[in-house]
Design a protein around this motif. Structure first.
Motif, PDB file in Angstrom:
ATOM      1  N   SER A   1       5.103  -3.666  -7.473  1.00  0.00           N
ATOM      2  CA  SER A   1       4.871  -3.045  -6.172  1.00  0.00           C
ATOM      3  C   SER A   1       3.438  -3.291  -5.700  1.00  0.00           C
ATOM      4  N   ILE A   2       2.488  -3.171  -6.624  1.00  0.00           N
ATOM      5  CA  ILE A   2       1.082  -3.411  -6.286  1.00  0.00           C
ATOM      6  C   ILE A   2       0.884  -4.855  -5.846  1.00  0.00           C
ATOM      7  N   MET A   3       1.446  -5.778  -6.607  1.00  0.00           N
ATOM      8  CA  MET A   3       1.262  -7.193  -6.282  1.00  0.00           C
ATOM      9  C   MET A   3       1.939  -7.543  -4.958  1.00  0.00           C
ATOM     10  N   GLY A   4       3.117  -6.991  -4.725  1.00  0.00           N
ATOM     11  CA  GLY A   4       3.824  -7.272  -3.479  1.00  0.00           C
ATOM     12  C   GLY A   4       3.136  -6.687  -2.262  1.00  0.00           C
ATOM     13  N   SER A   5       2.526  -5.517  -2.429  1.00  0.00           N
ATOM     14  CA  SER A   5       1.888  -4.846  -1.299  1.00  0.00           C
ATOM     15  C   SER A   5       0.624  -5.559  -0.820  1.00  0.00           C
ATOM     16  N   LEU A   6       0.067  -6.444  -1.646  1.00  0.00           N
ATOM     17  CA  LEU A   6      -1.154  -7.158  -1.261  1.00  0.00           C
ATOM     18  C   LEU A   6      -0.909  -8.204  -0.175  1.00  0.00           C
ATOM     19  N   ASN A   7       0.337  -8.675  -0.069  1.00  0.00           N
ATOM     20  CA  ASN A   7       0.652  -9.757   0.877  1.00  0.00           C
ATOM     21  C   ASN A   7      -0.325 -10.927   0.724  1.00  0.00           C
ATOM     22  N   SER A   8      -0.607 -11.269  -0.517  1.00  0.00           N
ATOM     23  CA  SER A   8      -1.590 -12.296  -0.826  1.00  0.00           C
ATOM     24  C   SER A   8      -0.954 -13.680  -0.805  1.00  0.00           C
ATOM     25  N   SER A   9      -1.661 -14.626  -0.217  1.00  0.00           N
ATOM     26  CA  SER A   9      -1.182 -16.017  -0.209  1.00  0.00           C
ATOM     27  C   SER A   9      -1.264 -16.642  -1.591  1.00  0.00           C
ATOM     28  N   ARG A  10      -1.965 -15.977  -2.513  1.00  0.00           N
ATOM     29  CA  ARG A  10      -2.123 -16.514  -3.872  1.00  0.00           C
ATOM     30  C   ARG A  10      -1.071 -15.975  -4.828  1.00  0.00           C
ATOM     31  N   ILE A  11      -0.286 -15.015  -4.367  1.00  0.00           N
ATOM     32  CA  ILE A  11       0.777 -14.426  -5.181  1.00  0.00           C
ATOM     33  C   ILE A  11       2.103 -14.712  -4.496  1.00  0.00           C
ATOM     34  N   LYS A  12       2.972 -15.436  -5.173  1.00  0.00           N
ATOM     35  CA  LYS A  12       4.259 -15.769  -4.576  1.00  0.00           C
ATOM     36  C   LYS A  12       5.391 -15.442  -5.548  1.00  0.00           C
ATOM     37  N   LEU A  13       6.295 -14.629  -5.088  1.00  0.00           N
ATOM     38  CA  LEU A  13       7.489 -14.304  -5.864  1.00  0.00           C
ATOM     39  C   LEU A  13       8.630 -15.145  -5.316  1.00  0.00           C
ATOM     40  N   TRP A  14       9.082 -16.093  -6.128  1.00  0.00           N
ATOM     41  CA  TRP A  14      10.170 -16.979  -5.734  1.00  0.00           C
ATOM     42  C   TRP A  14      11.479 -16.429  -6.284  1.00  0.00           C
ATOM     43  N   LEU A  15      12.499 -16.405  -5.447  1.00  0.00           N
ATOM     44  CA  LEU A  15      13.780 -15.785  -5.804  1.00  0.00           C
ATOM     45  C   LEU A  15      14.915 -16.796  -5.684  1.00  0.00           C
TER      46      LEU A  15
ATOM     47  N   TRP B   1      -7.102 -10.523  -9.218  1.00  0.00           N
ATOM     48  CA  TRP B   1      -6.404 -10.233 -10.474  1.00  0.00           C
ATOM     49  C   TRP B   1      -7.017  -9.022 -11.172  1.00  0.00           C
ATOM     50  N   ALA B   2      -8.332  -8.954 -11.213  1.00  0.00           N
ATOM     51  CA  ALA B   2      -9.003  -7.826 -11.856  1.00  0.00           C
ATOM     52  C   ALA B   2      -8.692  -6.516 -11.144  1.00  0.00           C
ATOM     53  N   HIS B   3      -8.639  -6.535  -9.827  1.00  0.00           N
ATOM     54  CA  HIS B   3      -8.383  -5.305  -9.080  1.00  0.00           C
ATOM     55  C   HIS B   3      -6.913  -4.871  -9.171  1.00  0.00           C
ATOM     56  N   ILE B   4      -6.011  -5.819  -9.331  1.00  0.00           N
ATOM     57  CA  ILE B   4      -4.605  -5.453  -9.574  1.00  0.00           C
ATOM     58  C   ILE B   4      -4.500  -4.598 -10.835  1.00  0.00           C
ATOM     59  N   TRP B   5      -5.199  -5.023 -11.882  1.00  0.00           N
ATOM     60  CA  TRP B   5      -5.103  -4.296 -13.150  1.00  0.00           C
ATOM     61  C   TRP B   5      -5.879  -2.989 -13.117  1.00  0.00           C
ATOM     62  N   GLN B   6      -6.913  -2.914 -12.311  1.00  0.00           N
ATOM     63  CA  GLN B   6      -7.593  -1.634 -12.121  1.00  0.00           C
ATOM     64  C   GLN B   6      -6.633  -0.625 -11.492  1.00  0.00           C
ATOM     65  N   HIS B   7      -5.895  -1.071 -10.488  1.00  0.00           N
ATOM     66  CA  HIS B   7      -4.933  -0.198  -9.809  1.00  0.00           C
ATOM     67  C   HIS B   7      -3.774   0.164 -10.732  1.00  0.00           C
ATOM     68  N   TYR B   8      -3.215  -0.849 -11.392  1.00  0.00           N
ATOM     69  CA  TYR B   8      -2.059  -0.623 -12.257  1.00  0.00           C
ATOM     70  C   TYR B   8      -2.388   0.301 -13.430  1.00  0.00           C
TER      71      TYR B   8
ATOM     72  N   GLY C   1      -7.305   2.980 -13.350  1.00  0.00           N
ATOM     73  CA  GLY C   1      -8.730   3.068 -13.639  1.00  0.00           C
ATOM     74  C   GLY C   1      -9.122   2.885 -15.091  1.00  0.00           C
ATOM     75  N   LYS C   2      -8.155   2.765 -15.994  1.00  0.00           N
ATOM     76  CA  LYS C   2      -8.507   2.545 -17.402  1.00  0.00           C
ATOM     77  C   LYS C   2      -9.106   1.154 -17.607  1.00  0.00           C
ATOM     78  N   ILE C   3      -8.727   0.230 -16.736  1.00  0.00           N
ATOM     79  CA  ILE C   3      -9.336  -1.100 -16.711  1.00  0.00           C
ATOM     80  C   ILE C   3     -10.093  -1.217 -15.397  1.00  0.00           C
ATOM     81  N   SER C   4     -11.335  -1.648 -15.452  1.00  0.00           N
ATOM     82  CA  SER C   4     -12.124  -1.764 -14.225  1.00  0.00           C
ATOM     83  C   SER C   4     -12.938  -3.060 -14.237  1.00  0.00           C
ATOM     84  N   PRO C   5     -13.042  -3.721 -13.095  1.00  0.00           N
ATOM     85  CA  PRO C   5     -13.809  -4.974 -13.024  1.00  0.00           C
ATOM     86  C   PRO C   5     -15.280  -4.736 -13.376  1.00  0.00           C
TER      87      PRO C   5
END
Length: 328
Positions: free
Chosen positions: A209-223, A34-41, A44-48
């Motif tokens: 886009s950042i969250m989707g590109s991670l292909n993380s099992s902890r992030i799920k977009l349900w449609l 989560w912290a690194h998502i916001w660093q990317h988004y 760099g204004k937010i950094s872990p």
């Protein structure tokens, strides 16, 4: 025995990840991901900036902090978790009031510009030694018992809405491509248009886009789909025991299908059967309609106030920024 902090170190991502995975009350918002998502988004204004505290009795606590820079880095704020989400420390040890007192003393001494929302899953939030600037609550449903029993506790109107959606052909699936994430971003853009000034957030497409590109099992977009069209979406974040419905969007012309009710039904059913302990609707930013919708699922209500400490220079910066923003 007095609990003294004897070591302060900067944990690496692997150590942070391991502790987060093992902490029974950690939410996704406490994770390094989560912290690194916001660093990317934030570009760099937010950094872990996590900190690992070790006590004289061998116990440890990790502060999953991030630093947010403003005014070309001259003003810095500490975020207990980005985007106003649940913060506070995580630990695999059972911390006593003496440990909590030492941690808070350290935090208030070392981080004069701090924003922290307490974690409703931590047992002792009453130990916070400062006055909250904003009281808030979250609505969440305990996943104890069979899902059929949980569903029976919902309001009749919510159960009827689920049955109607299923009867009319609404289906739910997980996002499987970046096109799905882009489509969700368009749904959110349409929702922002509808919400206008009532919107409590305004994220760019790049966040999804950042969250989707991670292909993380902890992030799920349900449609939710209807006749091949994506009509609503729910972005859920998963930790060891906790599922949070963090973000959602829907097309208003399909409201008659009750796609959001059906999304919640399907996500909650899966979470229950996979053994998660909590389905969390997240705080509601004071929106009465949103609160009414959540109340139909017979949730518990838990406090998660926000605490802010500021230096004089930070208060001046905030005041100046608000005046500039108000003149646009």
């Amino acid at each position: 025995m007095e609990a003294k902090i004897v070591s302060i170190t900067r944990p690496d991502v692997q150590e942070w990840e391991q502790l987060w995975n093992s902490c029974p009350y950690a939410t996704y918002f406490h994770s390094p991901e989560w912290a690194h998502i916001w660093q990317h988004y934030s570009e760099g204004k937010i950094s872990p900036a996590p900190v690992l505290l070790a006590f004289n009795d061998g116990k440890k606590a990790l502060l999953p902090f991030s630093i947010e820079k403003a005014c070309k880095g001259l003003v810095k704020s500490t975020l207990s978790s980005p985007a106003g989400t649940y913060g506070g420390w995580i630990s695999t040890d059972r911390l006593a009031p003496e440990h909590e007192k030492s941690v808070w003393q350290y935090i208030l001494r070392e981080y004069p510009n701090l924003i922290i929302r307490t974690n409703p899953y931590y047992a002792n939030n009453s130990a916070v030694p400062v006055v909250p600037c904003m009281d808030d609550v979250t609505h969440h449903v305990p996943m104890d018992g069979p899902f059929e029993k949980i569903e029976k506790e919902w309001r009749k109107g919510h159960r009827s809405a689920v049955h109607k959606a299923a009867r009319l052909g609404v289906t739910v699936r997980e996002a499987s491509s970046m096109n799905d994430w882009e489509t969700y971003g368009l749904l959110y853009k349409d929702s922002l248009r509808r919400w206008g000034e009532r919107a409590s957030s305004n994220y760019r497409q790049s966040l999804f886009s950042i969250m989707g590109s991670l292909n993380s099992s902890r992030i799920k977009l349900w449609l939710a789909q209807y006749e091949g069209n994506i009509v609503a979406g729910a972005l859920c974040l998963y930790s060891r025991h906790h599922v949070v419905y963090w973000h959602g969007a829907a097309l208003d012309k399909y409201y008659f299908l009750n796609p959001v009710n059906y999304l919640v039904y399907d996500i909650m059913m899966k979470a229950s059967r996979e053994g998660y302990a909590w389905f969390d609707f997240n705080p509601s930013a004071g929106h009465a309609g949103v609160i009414k919708f959540k109340q139909g699922f017979n949730p518990r209500i838990s406090s998660c106030p926000v605490y802010i400490t500021q230096t004089f220079s930070k208060r001046l910066y905030c005041m100046f920024s608000s005046r500039i923003g108000g003149n646009k």
